[in-house]
Design a protein around this motif. Structure first.
Motif, PDB file in Angstrom:
ATOM      1  N   SER A 274      36.324  46.319  23.167  1.00  0.00           N
ATOM      2  CA  SER A 274      35.511  45.486  24.037  1.00  0.00           C
ATOM      3  C   SER A 274      36.293  45.196  25.310  1.00  0.00           C
ATOM      4  N   GLY A 275      35.707  44.431  26.207  1.00  0.00           N
ATOM      5  CA  GLY A 275      36.441  44.063  27.396  1.00  0.00           C
ATOM      6  C   GLY A 275      37.537  43.057  27.135  1.00  0.00           C
ATOM      7  N   VAL A 276      37.585  42.516  25.916  1.00  0.00           N
ATOM      8  CA  VAL A 276      38.548  41.466  25.577  1.00  0.00           C
ATOM      9  C   VAL A 276      39.599  41.958  24.587  1.00  0.00           C
ATOM     10  N   GLN A 277      39.194  42.771  23.607  1.00  0.00           N
ATOM     11  CA  GLN A 277      40.100  43.129  22.524  1.00  0.00           C
ATOM     12  C   GLN A 277      39.534  44.320  21.758  1.00  0.00           C
ATOM     13  N   GLU A 278      40.329  44.880  20.848  1.00  0.00           N
ATOM     14  CA  GLU A 278      39.845  45.923  19.951  1.00  0.00           C
ATOM     15  C   GLU A 278      39.255  45.263  18.714  1.00  0.00           C
ATOM     16  N   VAL A 279      38.052  45.677  18.346  1.00  0.00           N
ATOM     17  CA  VAL A 279      37.337  45.100  17.206  1.00  0.00           C
ATOM     18  C   VAL A 279      37.193  46.185  16.141  1.00  0.00           C
ATOM     19  N   VAL A 280      37.674  45.914  14.936  1.00  0.00           N
ATOM     20  CA  VAL A 280      37.603  46.865  13.835  1.00  0.00           C
ATOM     21  C   VAL A 280      36.961  46.175  12.642  1.00  0.00           C
ATOM     22  N   LEU A 281      35.979  46.844  12.051  1.00  0.00           N
ATOM     23  CA  LEU A 281      35.333  46.364  10.832  1.00  0.00           C
ATOM     24  C   LEU A 281      35.548  47.398   9.741  1.00  0.00           C
ATOM     25  N   THR A 282      35.940  46.933   8.563  1.00  0.00           N
ATOM     26  CA  THR A 282      36.129  47.819   7.429  1.00  0.00           C
ATOM     27  C   THR A 282      35.202  47.389   6.294  1.00  0.00           C
ATOM     28  N   GLY A 283      35.186  48.211   5.234  1.00  0.00           N
ATOM     29  CA  GLY A 283      34.378  47.889   4.062  1.00  0.00           C
ATOM     30  C   GLY A 283      32.989  48.478   4.175  1.00  0.00           C
ATOM     31  N   GLY A 284      32.128  48.044   3.302  1.00  0.00           N
ATOM     32  CA  GLY A 284      30.773  48.569   3.231  1.00  0.00           C
ATOM     33  C   GLY A 284      30.458  49.047   1.834  1.00  0.00           C
ATOM     34  N   GLY A 285      29.163  49.088   1.508  1.00  0.00           N
ATOM     35  CA  GLY A 285      28.776  49.471   0.163  1.00  0.00           C
ATOM     36  C   GLY A 285      29.204  48.403  -0.822  1.00  0.00           C
ATOM     37  N   VAL A 350      31.039  28.966  21.564  1.00  0.00           N
ATOM     38  CA  VAL A 350      31.494  29.543  22.834  1.00  0.00           C
ATOM     39  C   VAL A 350      32.577  30.564  22.519  1.00  0.00           C
ATOM     40  N   ASP A 351      32.289  31.829  22.793  1.00  0.00           N
ATOM     41  CA  ASP A 351      33.224  32.904  22.475  1.00  0.00           C
ATOM     42  C   ASP A 351      33.330  33.843  23.675  1.00  0.00           C
ATOM     43  N   PRO A 352      34.528  34.340  23.982  1.00  0.00           N
ATOM     44  CA  PRO A 352      34.679  35.205  25.162  1.00  0.00           C
ATOM     45  C   PRO A 352      34.218  36.638  24.971  1.00  0.00           C
ATOM     46  N   ASP A 353      33.987  37.074  23.722  1.00  0.00           N
ATOM     47  CA  ASP A 353      33.744  38.492  23.453  1.00  0.00           C
ATOM     48  C   ASP A 353      32.291  38.745  23.054  1.00  0.00           C
ATOM     49  N   ARG A 354      31.537  39.360  23.945  1.00  0.00           N
ATOM     50  CA  ARG A 354      30.137  39.692  23.655  1.00  0.00           C
ATOM     51  C   ARG A 354      30.007  40.679  22.502  1.00  0.00           C
ATOM     52  N   GLU A 355      30.971  41.585  22.385  1.00  0.00           N
ATOM     53  CA  GLU A 355      30.883  42.612  21.349  1.00  0.00           C
ATOM     54  C   GLU A 355      31.008  41.994  19.964  1.00  0.00           C
ATOM     55  N   VAL A 356      31.910  41.030  19.802  1.00  0.00           N
ATOM     56  CA  VAL A 356      32.049  40.349  18.505  1.00  0.00           C
ATOM     57  C   VAL A 356      30.758  39.625  18.155  1.00  0.00           C
ATOM     58  N   ALA A 360      28.339  40.324  15.007  1.00  0.00           N
ATOM     59  CA  ALA A 360      28.060  39.231  14.075  1.00  0.00           C
ATOM     60  C   ALA A 360      26.574  39.049  13.844  1.00  0.00           C
ATOM     61  N   ARG A 361      25.756  39.491  14.780  1.00  0.00           N
ATOM     62  CA  ARG A 361      24.306  39.365  14.640  1.00  0.00           C
ATOM     63  C   ARG A 361      23.649  40.607  14.056  1.00  0.00           C
ATOM     64  N   THR A 362      24.296  41.778  14.211  1.00  0.00           N
ATOM     65  CA  THR A 362      23.611  43.027  13.858  1.00  0.00           C
ATOM     66  C   THR A 362      24.294  43.840  12.781  1.00  0.00           C
ATOM     67  N   ASP A 363      25.604  43.739  12.625  1.00  0.00           N
ATOM     68  CA  ASP A 363      26.297  44.577  11.649  1.00  0.00           C
ATOM     69  C   ASP A 363      26.022  44.070  10.234  1.00  0.00           C
ATOM     70  N   PRO A 364      25.555  44.926   9.342  1.00  0.00           N
ATOM     71  CA  PRO A 364      25.198  44.466   7.985  1.00  0.00           C
ATOM     72  C   PRO A 364      26.365  43.840   7.237  1.00  0.00           C
ATOM     73  N   GLY A 365      27.561  44.438   7.362  1.00  0.00           N
ATOM     74  CA  GLY A 365      28.705  43.888   6.644  1.00  0.00           C
ATOM     75  C   GLY A 365      29.120  42.529   7.166  1.00  0.00           C
ATOM     76  N   LEU A 366      29.136  42.362   8.498  1.00  0.00           N
ATOM     77  CA  LEU A 366      29.561  41.094   9.069  1.00  0.00           C
ATOM     78  C   LEU A 366      28.495  40.018   8.890  1.00  0.00           C
TER      79      LEU A 366
END
Length: 510
Positions: A274-285, A350-356, A360-366
């Protein structure tokens, strides 16, 4: 004295670089301009290498102030060594400069991939400075600094080779081009290379530009000063360097994927810069998910949300809780814990990162981890600078609870979110009975520092340790009136009052 464009005597001195003076293929004014353009490009590339090392070291090891100090101080020292070493190459200025630029392009262009590979496949760099990976960072800083430092003395010889002028004027011209190039490189790195290409690809592209600039300048403008052997040596060196950089460019995606698997496991589902940081999500199933921000674990589906309950519940259980402000927390995990309490009417995040926030709204795992808390009608999300938002926040509608679920203070950008000014702004938006909850990572000393800073803003506080699996994590609970901390090792249930504190600032985890 032989004029710049007069043919060299047949018996004149020779070196590996060929005759000392030969006619140039262009007019002196054009040649001087081309040398200054070469200075400009090489200076821009050199500063990108420096910023790349600082950014990567901060990402991998945290504490950006320390990493910047180490990299820049070592480089400046090494530039002095490079300037001294360049004195031995003055009689071979053309071939010497060409070889230095080829080597600088190789070392600087591949530095990011090498450091990232060592980190990914050897583990954390959190130990002593005697560890190999940390010394590798110093070694790259030293090598790049020596090569950068050798550029200007050789360029001074080359520009005087074109047209004699007083030393002060030549130095002024060279440093003007050098400083302007550094400005362009310094601005291109954060605003162009990093967001569009990322750290690894950006370094490779910079190395390719560096190699081409050095090769074109020497093989084009000063080719008559080179012996046949020197000419072929430069051609082979630059073709090899460009080949290595091009191959690395082709393989960089596979390399990053393999490195992420080595760092985060084989079940990486999402990896975005993202413009702020690297975002990594793991897991699933059937595997529990985890969220990593800039390589650091922020949430783990295996812990059942206990760390966020330890942060949120003591503040939510100590008085009114109708209006809640969450600073950071764009992943929705703190909001999930806040919404478990009765009487909550409004939650502002209030969060600086739009990608996070988007994930948080769309990723099934998160969304499974945060219980779709950001979709609750009581929750309002604002993306932007947290510090700036607090400065402009209206005082007419203060908050009963403020939760600071912020990045660790490992970078200059996040350090201000743990400052006296920041907590002073937080105090302005608290009600008279309001409570502030802060998560602090980094061990007992970090908790001491955070507690002293909160106290300096005029707030009363207690501190308590993290639970099992939270080594080096503590929490601060503060307010205008003295709050009570939860019993050590215990998190109160929603709506439950605090047990008497058995652990009070300054130490925890003993």
């Amino acid at each position: 004295m032989i004029e710049p464009h007069a043919p060299a005597p047949a018996s004149g001195p020779r070196s590996l670089g060929g005759p000392v003076r030969s006619p140039l293929p262009v007019k002196p004014g054009t040649g001087r301009f081309l040398v200054l353009v070469g200075v400009f490009v090489c200076a821009a590339c050199g500063l990108v290498y420096e910023l790349e090392l600082v950014a990567l070291a901060s990402y991998l090891m945290g504490d950006s102030v320390t990493q910047a100090s180490v990299v820049l101080s070592v480089m400046v020292f090494a530039m002095g060594l490079g300037s001294l070493a360049a004195k031995r190459l003055r009689l071979r200025a053309a071939v010497g400069f060409g070889m230095i630029e080829a080597l600088l392009a190789l070392v600087g262009g591949c530095s990011a991939m090498t450091l990232y590979a060592v980190f990914a496949w050897t583990g954390d760099w959190g130990g002593a400075w005697a560890e190999g990976p940390r010394w590798l960072l110093v070694a790259f800083s030293l090598a790049i600094g020596v090569l950068i430092g050798a550029e200007v003395p050789l360029l001074m010889v080359l520009i005087q080779r074109i047209r004699r002028q007083d030393a002060g004027g030549a130095v002024a011209d060279l440093f003007a081009a050098d400083y302007v190039g550094a400005l362009v490189g310094g601005l291109a790195f954060p605003f162009l290379l990093l967001p569009l290409l990322g750290q690894l690809t950006g370094a490779l592209l910079t190395g390719a530009i560096n190699a081409l600039a050095g090769a074109v300048l020497v093989l084009g403008l000063f080719r008559r000063d080179l012996s046949r052997r020197a000419r072929w040596l430069l051609i082979v060196a630059n073709v090899t360097v460009l080949g290595v950089l091009a191959t690395s460019w082709v393989l960089v995606d596979d390399f990053e994927r393999a490195a992420r698997h080595a760092l985060f496991g084989a079940d990486v589902r999402v990896a975005v810069q993202s413009g702020v940081q690297e975002v990594v999500l793991t897991g699933g199933g059937n595997r529990p998910g985890a969220l990593f921000l800039d390589g650091r674990l922020r949430a783990d589906g295996r812990d059942g949300g206990r760390p966020h309950r330890r942060l949120v519940d003591p503040a939510m259980s100590g008085g009114p809780r109708a209006r809640v402000l969450i600073l950071g927390g764009g992943d929705g995990l703190a909001a999930r814990e806040v919404l478990r309490h009765r009487g909550v009417r409004r939650v502002d995040v209030v969060d600086p990162d739009r990608e996070v926030v988007r994930l948080a709204r769309t990723d099934p795992g998160l969304t499974a981890m945060n219980g779709r808390s950001l979709a609750d009608p009581r929750v309002r999300v604002v993306t932007g600078d947290v510090f700036g938002w607090l400065r402009s926040a209206p005082r007419a509608a203060p908050y009963d609870v403020v939760v600071c679920d912020l990045p660790d203070p490992g970078s200059a950008a996040s350090t201000k979110l743990y400052s006296q000014e920041f907590y002073g702004l937080v105090g302005r938006v608290l009600t008279d009975r309001g409570r502030l909850a802060v998560r602090v990572a980094g061990g007992g000393q970090a908790l001491d520092t955070a507690s002293a800073t909160v106290r300096s803003a005029g707030l009363h506080l207690v501190a308590y340790r993290g639970g099992e699996g939270e080594k080096g994590v503590g929490y601060v609970l503060a307010g205008w009136t003295l709050p009570q901390a939860p019993a050590a090792g215990r998190v109160p249930r929603p709506g439950e009052g605090h047990a008497p504190s058995t652990l009070v600032h300054p130490r925890f985890g003993d």
